[in-house]
Design a protein around this motif. Structure first.
Motif, PDB file in Angstrom:
ATOM      1  N   SER A  70       0.825  -1.210   0.000  1.00 34.17           N
ATOM      2  CA  SER A  70       0.000   0.000   0.000  1.00 34.17           C
ATOM      3  C   SER A  70       0.859   1.260   0.000  1.00 34.17           C
ATOM      4  CB  SER A  70      -0.925   0.003   1.216  1.00 34.17           C
ATOM      5  OG  SER A  70      -0.152   0.071   2.410  1.00 34.17           O
ATOM      6  N   LEU A  71       0.179   2.391  -0.154  1.00 38.31           N
ATOM      7  CA  LEU A  71       0.803   3.707  -0.072  1.00 38.31           C
ATOM      8  C   LEU A  71       0.440   4.305   1.281  1.00 38.31           C
ATOM      9  CD1 LEU A  71       2.286   5.898  -1.947  1.00 38.31           C
ATOM     10  CD2 LEU A  71       0.019   6.867  -2.240  1.00 38.31           C
ATOM     11  N   CYS A  72       1.411   4.858   1.993  1.00 32.15           N
ATOM     12  CA  CYS A  72       1.110   5.478   3.280  1.00 32.15           C
ATOM     13  C   CYS A  72       2.022   6.680   3.485  1.00 32.15           C
ATOM     14  CB  CYS A  72       1.242   4.484   4.433  1.00 32.15           C
ATOM     15  SG  CYS A  72       2.933   3.962   4.795  1.00 32.15           S
ATOM     16  N   ASP A  73       1.598   7.580   4.347  1.00 35.84           N
ATOM     17  CA  ASP A  73       2.437   8.739   4.643  1.00 35.84           C
ATOM     18  C   ASP A  73       2.123   9.270   6.034  1.00 35.84           C
ATOM     19  OD1 ASP A  73       0.397  10.955   4.515  1.00 35.84           O
ATOM     20  OD2 ASP A  73       0.199  10.233   2.456  1.00 35.84           O
ATOM     21  N   PHE A  74       3.000  10.125   6.521  1.00 35.35           N
ATOM     22  CA  PHE A  74       2.804  10.798   7.804  1.00 35.35           C
ATOM     23  C   PHE A  74       3.613  12.090   7.777  1.00 35.35           C
ATOM     24  CE2 PHE A  74       6.514   8.147   8.341  1.00 35.35           C
ATOM     25  CZ  PHE A  74       7.415   8.969   8.997  1.00 35.35           C
ATOM     26  N   THR A  75       3.367  12.938   8.753  1.00 35.35           N
ATOM     27  CA  THR A  75       4.100  14.194   8.878  1.00 35.35           C
ATOM     28  C   THR A  75       5.211  14.034   9.900  1.00 35.35           C
ATOM     29  OG1 THR A  75       2.125  15.456   8.339  1.00 35.35           O
ATOM     30  CG2 THR A  75       3.927  16.656   9.369  1.00 35.35           C
ATOM     31  N   LEU A  76       6.436  14.414   9.522  1.00 35.87           N
ATOM     32  CA  LEU A  76       7.588  14.393  10.414  1.00 35.87           C
ATOM     33  C   LEU A  76       7.745  15.780  11.023  1.00 35.87           C
ATOM     34  CD1 LEU A  76      10.117  12.829  11.477  1.00 35.87           C
ATOM     35  CD2 LEU A  76      11.362  13.812   9.548  1.00 35.87           C
ATOM     36  N   LEU A  77       7.734  15.849  12.354  1.00 37.16           N
ATOM     37  CA  LEU A  77       7.841  17.123  13.067  1.00 37.16           C
ATOM     38  C   LEU A  77       9.051  17.098  13.990  1.00 37.16           C
ATOM     39  CD1 LEU A  77       4.104  17.513  14.174  1.00 37.16           C
ATOM     40  CD2 LEU A  77       5.203  18.589  12.209  1.00 37.16           C
ATOM     41  N   THR A 117       6.570   9.879   2.681  1.00 33.14           N
ATOM     42  CA  THR A 117       5.689   8.959   1.962  1.00 33.14           C
ATOM     43  C   THR A 117       6.426   7.660   1.644  1.00 33.14           C
ATOM     44  OG1 THR A 117       4.486  10.801   0.961  1.00 33.14           O
ATOM     45  CG2 THR A 117       4.255   8.634  -0.093  1.00 33.14           C
ATOM     46  N   PHE A 118       5.787   6.540   1.949  1.00 35.69           N
ATOM     47  CA  PHE A 118       6.286   5.223   1.542  1.00 35.69           C
ATOM     48  C   PHE A 118       5.450   4.751   0.356  1.00 35.69           C
ATOM     49  CE2 PHE A 118       7.989   5.287   5.817  1.00 35.69           C
ATOM     50  CZ  PHE A 118       9.178   4.577   5.707  1.00 35.69           C
ATOM     51  N   ILE A 119       6.090   4.549  -0.790  1.00 30.55           N
ATOM     52  CA  ILE A 119       5.387   3.983  -1.933  1.00 30.55           C
ATOM     53  C   ILE A 119       5.287   2.471  -1.747  1.00 30.55           C
ATOM     54  CG2 ILE A 119       6.195   5.833  -3.443  1.00 30.55           C
ATOM     55  CD1 ILE A 119       8.215   3.879  -4.622  1.00 30.55           C
ATOM     56  N   PRO A 120       4.427   1.778  -2.522  1.00 33.11           N
ATOM     57  CA  PRO A 120       4.302   0.329  -2.355  1.00 33.11           C
ATOM     58  C   PRO A 120       5.643  -0.397  -2.408  1.00 33.11           C
ATOM     59  CG  PRO A 120       2.539   1.135  -3.732  1.00 33.11           C
ATOM     60  CD  PRO A 120       3.450   2.307  -3.487  1.00 33.11           C
ATOM     61  N   THR A 135      -1.536   8.577   7.564  1.00 34.80           N
ATOM     62  CA  THR A 135      -2.522   8.136   6.583  1.00 34.80           C
ATOM     63  C   THR A 135      -2.119   6.762   6.061  1.00 34.80           C
ATOM     64  OG1 THR A 135      -2.926  10.425   5.895  1.00 34.80           O
ATOM     65  CG2 THR A 135      -3.672   8.680   4.408  1.00 34.80           C
ATOM     66  N   GLY A 136      -2.967   5.765   6.285  1.00 40.66           N
ATOM     67  CA  GLY A 136      -2.675   4.406   5.819  1.00 40.66           C
ATOM     68  C   GLY A 136      -1.633   3.701   6.656  1.00 40.66           C
ATOM     69  N   CYS A 137      -1.308   4.244   7.824  1.00 39.49           N
ATOM     70  CA  CYS A 137      -0.299   3.611   8.671  1.00 39.49           C
ATOM     71  C   CYS A 137      -0.538   4.006  10.115  1.00 39.49           C
ATOM     72  CB  CYS A 137       1.121   4.000   8.240  1.00 39.49           C
ATOM     73  SG  CYS A 137       1.422   5.781   8.248  1.00 39.49           S
ATOM     74  N   GLU A 138       0.185   3.350  11.002  1.00 43.43           N
ATOM     75  CA  GLU A 138       0.135   3.670  12.417  1.00 43.43           C
ATOM     76  C   GLU A 138       1.533   3.546  12.989  1.00 43.43           C
ATOM     77  OE1 GLU A 138      -2.747   0.901  13.752  1.00 43.43           O
ATOM     78  OE2 GLU A 138      -1.407  -0.826  13.708  1.00 43.43           O
TER      79      GLU A 138
END
Length: 755
Positions: A56-63, A83-86, A111-114
Motif C-alpha cells: 500500500s501507499l502510506c504517509d505521515f508528517t515528520l515534526l 511517503t512510503f510507496i508500495p 494516513t494508511g499507517c500507524e
C-alpha cells in the motif's frame, strides 16, 4: 443518471453508493529504528522503517520539537511529509546540525499507517571534539571495522550507541564484494555482562596455580579507545608450574537463539608459546545438552578461522537456545604451558538459503470456442543479495524479521495482445533441494505451513520460537490471501522448513539450504450478465451459454465471441453493447470479440437495427461458388463511404447497385419502388456439368440466367434467394425455334426504325 436507453428518468435521478470491504483492514506500521540518535560531522542520519501492508501507499508528517537545542540555530526545523510507496520499507532522513543540544522528532497525521515501537526519537547534537565522559566500550554508532572469515571480507557495523548503554554490545556483519552488502551475521563482542555484554568471566577449573603460577579471567577495558581494536578483550590466562597439574579458565555467554545461525566462530588469539601445550577451546551447547567442541593448540595470531563451529547435529540444525564457552586450558600432564588467550568476540553467521524462482505454470484461456495456454503473470524476486531480476538470489535469516522476507514482484503478462495480471498468487510449491536427489522434498505454502503452526500451538522450541496462541495467530495473518506477495522467512518459517528437510547443503564452515519456489496462481473470476437485445429488433448471441437472462462466470484473460443473430429478415446485427462495473453502455461495432479484464464485471447485449431497403441476393448451398451476378455493390463502393454503420450492414452481402450514377452508398443501394431491375447471372462450367441458377422470390421459383424483379417498398420483399441446379452437359439438347410472336395488344411501333 443521464441519457437512459429505452426508458424515462424517474423522480430519483441520483444514487449514493457506500462500498465497504469485508476483508480485514491492515495498515502499515512505521517506526524510527531507534529511540535516540547522535550527530556526526555536522549531520544526523535518522532511519524510519515500515512493515505490514507493504503493498500500500502510506504517509505521515515528520515534526521536530526542541529540548535544549534551538531550531534554526542548532538544527533544521522539520515539518515535512514522509511517503512510503508500495514495497518501500525503509527511508533515511539527513538533518544538518551544529553546536550542541537535543531535540525530538515525532510522527503525526498518519494516513494508511500507524506508529510502531518508536513514534518519537531524541537527537543528540555533539561537536566533534573528544568527550571522555561519552566514550563507548565498542565505539560510536556507525563506526565500522573489517574482518576476514575463510578468506572472505566482511564489515562490522556497531549497533551499541555511545549514548544508550542499555543496548547490547554487538555489531551487524555485512558481506562485501558485489555491491549489495547484505547483513549476514551478528558480531557478539567479548564484553562482560555488567557492561551490557553477553559474557560472564567467572569460570575456573582444575588445580589452582601457586608460587609463580598464574590464573586470570577478566574483561580488559581501555577507556581511551573508541574502536574494537586490540584494546578491549577477554583475558583468559592459566599457568601452573607443576607439569602434573591441569586446569584452566573460561568465559561463558548468556543464551542466544540458534534458529538464526548456521555457524559461529570466535575472534581470538593465543599470545604465548612458552613451554608448549597451550590449548584454546570453543564450545557450544544447546538446551538438549548437545555439545559442539572445537579446539586449537599452540600459539596463533588474532583470527576468526581458528575454530569455526557448525551448528549441526547429525546433519540437522541445532534447536533451542545455545550458549558459548571460550576456554584457555592446560590439559597436558607432561608440560607446563602458559595458556594465554585474548578473546575479542564471536561472529555468529546467519543461516543462508538460496532461492530459485520458477515462473508459474501456464493456464488455459478461451478465445471464443478455442483455448490457448499463457502465463497468467510474470513474477520476479524483489529482495535478497543479488542484483534485481536474477532468477536465483541468496537470503539470510535475521533477528529483525522485517529485513528477511522473500518478496515477489508481480509484473504484467501478455494474453492475446492485452497486458495485465490475469490471476492471483494463491500459494507456492517449494522444493527443498540440498543437492542430492534422494533428499529432495516438496511442500506447499501456505497450506502445510498453516497445519504445522496449528500442530505446534501451545509448545515451544526455545524462548525465541514459542508457539503461543498470539504468536501463531500473528503468523497466520501473514499467510492470508492479501499477503501472499511475500513469504516471511522468519523463525517460524525456518522451523517449519527444518522440520521437514532431509539434509542441508554443506559449505566450508557452515551450511545452507536451496529452495526452488514456483508460484501457484488461481484464476481471477469475472461475471458476465447477458441482457435482452437492444435496438429495434430481436436478437441473441450465437453462443448458447450467452442466452439472455443468464449470468456466467469466466476468467480474466478470456475472450468472448459475441457474434449475434436476429430471426427477423428485416433486421440485422449491428454489434453489441457492454457495460463494465455497472457503468453506462458502450456500443461496439468493429469487432465481435470482448476481452475480459480482471477486477471487472460485465453486462452485455446484442445490438439490432432495421435493415435499409435494398435488393439483396442470398445464395444457398454454396451456389456462389458456381454462379456470379452482375451489378453488385463493389469493395470500392464500400471503401469510399463514410457511413460506417451502413458499411457494416452491407459488407459481406450480395447487394444490387440499384442506382450506379449516385455517389453515396445509401443512394446506390436504395431501389426505386415499382421499377423493374434485371439480374443477370453467369454460370461456371466444368468438364462435365453446367450450373443453372434456381431463383426464388416470394412463392415463385424460376430457373433462368436473367431474372426481372420489381422493387418493393419493404426490404423483406426485396430478398431474392438463389440456389443452383447441376446439369450434365451430355443431357443437354439443342432446339431451333422459328415463328411469329403474337400479342393481343396493339404494337407500340410497326418496325424498329420508328421513333
Amino acid at each position: 443518471m443521464v441519457n437512459p436507453d429505452n426508458a424515462e428518468l424517474y423522480e430519483v435521478t441520483s444514487l449514493s453508493v457506500n462500498i465497504e470491504d469485508d476483508e480485514p483492514k491492515e495498515k502499515s506500521v512505521v517506526s524510527f529504528s531507534r529511540n535516540s540518535y547522535t550527530s556526526k560531522d555536522g549531520n544526523v542520519t535518522v532511519t524510519i522503517k515500515r512493515k505490514n501492508a507493504e503493498y500500500s501507499l502510506c504517509d505521515f508528517t515528520l515534526l521536530s520539537s526542541s529540548i535544549t537545542a534551538v531550531a534554526g540555530e542548532n538544527y533544521e526545523e522539520q515539518i515535512k511529509t514522509v511517503t512510503f510507496i508500495p514495497y518501500e520499507t525503509e527511508k533515511t532522513i539527513e538533518i544538518p546540525v551544529s553546536g550542541e543540544g537535543e531535540f525530538k522528532l515525532l510522527m503525526s497525521d498518519m494516513t494508511g499507517c500507524e506508529s510502531g515501537k518508536y513514534a518519537e526519537t531524541v537527537v543528540k547534537i555533539k561537536n566533534n571534539a573528544d568527550d571522555e565522559s561519552d566514550i563507548s566500550l565498542m565505539g560510536n554508532e556507525n563506526q565500522t571495522n573489517d574482518i576476514t572469515i575463510n578468506g572472505l571480507k566482511y564489515n562490522v557495523k556497531y549497533t551499541m550507541p555511545s549514548d544508550n548503554t542499555k543496548d547490547p554490545a554487538e555489531g551487524k556483519i555485512y558481506a562485501t564484494g558485489d555491491g549489495t552488502h547484505p547483513e549476514v551475521g551478528t558480531y557478539y563482542f567479548a564484553t562482560e555482562v555488567n557492561h551490557d555484554g553477553l559474557f560472564y568471566y567467572d569460570g575456573y577449573w582444575g588445580d589452582k596455580p601457586w608460587g609463580c603460577g598464574h590464573w586470570d579471567n577478566k574483561y580488559e577495558i581501555d577507556t581511551r579507545e573508541r574502536n574494537m581494536g586490540n584494546s578491549h578483550y577477554g583475558k583468559l590466562e592459566y599457568y601452573h608450574t607443576s607439569m602434573w597439574d591441569k586446569g584452566g579458565v573460561w568465559t561463558h555467554s548468556k543464551t542466544v537463539p540458534s534458529v538464526y545461525y548456521q555457524y559461529m566462530t570466535p575472534d581470538m588469539e593465543s599470545t604465548s608459546n612458552a613451554f608448549g601445550g597451550q590449548l584454546a577451546r570453543f564450545k557450544i551447547a544447546n538446551n538438549d545438552s548437545i555439545v559442539i567442541n572445537e579446539s586449537k593448540s599452540g600459539k596463533f595470531g588474532r583470527t576468526l578461522d581458528a575454530m569455526p563451529a557448525t551448528l549441526l547435529n547429525n546433519n540437522q540444525p541445532l534447536n533451542g537456545n545455545i550458549s558459548m564457552e571460550i576456554h584457555s586450558a592446560d590439559e597436558d600432564k607432561s608440560k607446563t604451558p602458559k595458556s594465554y588467550v585474548r578473546f575479542y568476540g564471536v561472529a555468529a553467521m546467519y543461516k543462508k538459503v538460496n532461492v530459485e524462482l520458477n515462473q508459474p505454470p501456464t493456464q488455459e484461456y478461451c478465445i471464443g470456442n478455442e483455448k490457448i495456454k499463457a502465463l497468467p503473470m510474470q513474477v520476479e524476486l524483489n529482495s535478497g543479495a543479488q542484483i534485481a531480476g536474477s532468477k536465483t538470489r541468496d537470503f539470510w535469516t535475521n533477528p529483525n524479521e522485517d529485513d528477511c522476507n522473500i518478496v515477489f514482484t508481480i509484473n504484467d503478462t501478455d494474453i492475446n495482445g492485452h497486458k495485465g495480471k490475469y490471476g492471483y498468487i494463491s500459494g507456492y510449491k517449494i522444493t527443498i533441494d540440498p543437492g542430492t536427489t534422494d533428499d529432495k522434498i516438496t511442500v506447499n505454502y501456505p497450506e502445510e505451513f498453516i497445519s504445522y503452526l496449528n500442530s505446534k500451538k501451545g509448545t515451544k522450541l526455545s524462548d525465541e520460537v514459542n508457539f503461543t496462541s498470539d504468536n501463531v495467530n500473528n503468523e497466520l495473518k501473514k499467510t492470508e490471501k492479501q499477503n501472499l506477495y511475500y513469504i516471511p522467512y522468519d523463525k517460524y518459517f525456518i522451523s517449519w522448513i527444518e522440520s521437514v528437510q532431509k539434509n542441508v547443503a554443506h559449505d566450508t564452515y557452515g551450511y545452507h539450504q536451496n529452495l526452488k519456489i514456483t508460484p501457484k496462481v488461481s484464476y481471477a473470476d469475472v461475471t458476465v450478465e447477458v441482457l435482452p437485445s437492444a435496438g429495434e429488433g430481436n436478437g441473441s448471441f450465437i453462443s448458447s451459454e450467452l442466452a439472455a437472462g443468464k449470468t456466467v462466470t469466466h476468467h480474466a484473460g478470456d475472450t468472448l465471441d459475441l457474434s449475434a443473430t436476429t430471426p427477423d429478415d428485416g433486421y440485422h446485427v449491428v454489434g453489441y453493447q457492454v457495460s463494465t462495473n455497472n457503468t453506462s453502455f458502450n456500443t461496439i461495432t468493429d469487432t465481435t470479440k470482448l476481452f475480459l479484464e480482471p477486477n471487472t464485471s460485465y453486462r452485455i447485449r446484442p445490438l439490432i437495427a432495421k435493415n435499409s431497403n435494398k435488393i439483396e441476393i442470398k445464395f444457398e448451398n454454396g451456389a456462389e461458388k458456381y454462379l456470379t451476378v452482375q451489378s453488385l455493390i463493389s469493395e470500392n463502393d464500400l471503401n469510399s463511404s463514410s457511413d460506417e454503420q451502413l458499411k457494416k450492414e452491407v459488407s459481406g452481402k450480395y447487394v444490387i447497385n440499384a442506382n450506379p450514377s449516385e455517389s453515396n452508398l445509401s443512394d446506390k443501394i436504395t431501389p426505386i419502388t415499382g421499377k423493374i431491375y434485371t439480374l443477370n447471372f453467369a454460370s461456371i462450367e466444368d468438364n462435365e456439368y453446367i450450373y443453372r441458377p434456381v431463383i426464388k422470390q416470394g412463392n415463385d421459383t424460376f430457373t433462368t440466367n436473367s431474372y426481372h424483379t420489381v422493387a418493393q417498398a419493404q426490404t423483406t420483399d426485396n430478398v431474392i434467394t438463389v440456389n443452383y441446379k447441376k446439369v450434365k452437359k451430355s443431357d443437354l439438347k439443342s432446339f431451333n425455334i422459328s415463328g411469329t410472336v403474337v400479342s393481343k395488344n396493339a404494337s407500340i411501333r410497326d418496325n424498329g426504325l420508328e421513333p
